[in-house]
Design a protein around this motif. Structure first.
Motif, PDB file in Angstrom:
ATOM      1  N   GLY A  71      94.718  45.991  65.720  1.00 57.06           N
ATOM      2  CA  GLY A  71      95.335  44.778  65.195  1.00 57.06           C
ATOM      3  C   GLY A  71      96.789  44.651  65.601  1.00 57.06           C
ATOM      4  N   MET A  72      97.632  44.346  64.645  1.00 59.23           N
ATOM      5  CA  MET A  72      99.061  44.158  64.908  1.00 59.23           C
ATOM      6  C   MET A  72      99.769  45.471  65.237  1.00 59.23           C
ATOM      7  N   GLU A  97     103.025  32.584  63.640  1.00 55.54           N
ATOM      8  CA  GLU A  97     102.294  33.045  62.448  1.00 55.54           C
ATOM      9  C   GLU A  97     100.782  32.843  62.589  1.00 55.54           C
ATOM     10  N   ASN A  98     100.353  31.729  63.195  1.00 57.87           N
ATOM     11  CA  ASN A  98      98.916  31.516  63.349  1.00 57.87           C
ATOM     12  C   ASN A  98      98.293  32.540  64.289  1.00 57.87           C
ATOM     13  N   VAL A 100      99.466  35.708  64.635  1.00 55.68           N
ATOM     14  CA  VAL A 100      99.437  36.936  63.819  1.00 55.68           C
ATOM     15  C   VAL A 100      98.249  36.896  62.862  1.00 55.68           C
ATOM     16  N   THR A 101      98.023  35.755  62.240  1.00 51.77           N
ATOM     17  CA  THR A 101      96.885  35.605  61.320  1.00 51.77           C
ATOM     18  C   THR A 101      95.573  35.857  62.054  1.00 51.77           C
ATOM     19  N   GLY A 102      95.438  35.321  63.258  1.00 48.25           N
ATOM     20  CA  GLY A 102      94.224  35.532  64.048  1.00 48.25           C
ATOM     21  C   GLY A 102      94.014  36.987  64.410  1.00 48.25           C
ATOM     22  N   ARG A 104      95.163  39.581  62.757  1.00 45.03           N
ATOM     23  CA  ARG A 104      94.816  40.293  61.518  1.00 45.03           C
ATOM     24  C   ARG A 104      93.357  40.047  61.131  1.00 45.03           C
ATOM     25  N   ARG A 105      92.881  38.829  61.334  1.00 48.32           N
ATOM     26  CA  ARG A 105      91.499  38.492  60.998  1.00 48.32           C
ATOM     27  C   ARG A 105      90.534  39.278  61.895  1.00 48.32           C
ATOM     28  N   HIS A 107      91.163  42.181  63.405  1.00 46.05           N
ATOM     29  CA  HIS A 107      91.349  43.619  63.251  1.00 46.05           C
ATOM     30  C   HIS A 107      90.192  44.242  62.485  1.00 46.05           C
TER      31      HIS A 107
END
Length: 184
Positions: A71-72, A97-98, A100-102, A104-105, A107
């Motif tokens: 992930g990140m 941010e979108n 990063v959200t993707g 994380r999703r 991961h």
């Protein structure tokens, strides 16, 4: 897991449109009950095994597996390379941010190399297939070409939106033509 989530949605014999990692579960679900799918539109799937011995495809797979696993926490250089290959809007500054959200999703997702959908079952069931891509990454184009050939499907390229092919000029019109042709 994705295939199990999709299975009850196939009871109505829908047209199914799937994108990227979502194509994997879609193909597994469709192969389990091929008569329950009216058509398949498959957009830039990570079916890397369809193009063996291709160094660009192998690199895309390694990078994707790294991001799924870490992930990140993926090292910045390979993370950004993967995101650029997939058409995410990343510059040199902080990631949007979108994006990063993707990440994380995604991961913790299973490596794409573990998916081996029964393409022969789908092809033999004569399910109409349209494979679409964005013309932004040679590895993805070769994967899409191989998938269309394996399924006896149609092929369409829509540049202008990177991996987010549905936002590209001409995508909606091409999809509508395909769906109408196969609305039986």
């Amino acid at each position: 897991m994705d295939a199990l989530d999709l299975a009850p949605l196939l009871d109505a014999r829908p047209h199914v449109v799937a994108h990227s990692y979502g194509v994997l579960g879609t193909l597994i679900a469709a192969a389990a009950v091929p008569g329950s799918v009216r058509s398949l539109t498959l957009i830039e799937p990570p079916l890397n095994y369809l193009v063996p011995d291709d160094p660009e495809v192998a690199r895309l797979e390694r990078l994707g597996d790294m991001v799924l696993a870490h992930g990140m926490d993926t090292a910045p250089t390979p993370l950004r390379e993967f995101l650029r290959l997939t058409g995410a809007p990343v510059g040199d500054g902080p990631l949007p941010e979108n994006v990063v959200t993707g990440v994380r999703r995604a991961h913790g997702g299973r490596p794409t190399s573990e998916a081996r959908p029964r393409l022969d079952v789908i092809r033999d069931a004569d399910i109409p297939v349209l494979v679409m891509s964005g013309g932004h990454a040679a590895a993805l184009e070769r994967i899409c070409d191989a998938l269309a050939a394996a399924l006896g499907g149609e092929r369409s390229v829509h540049p202008g939106a990177g991996h987010f092919v549905a936002a590209a000029p001409g995508f909606t019109e091409r999809l509508e033509i395909f769906l109408r042709k196969n609305d039986m």
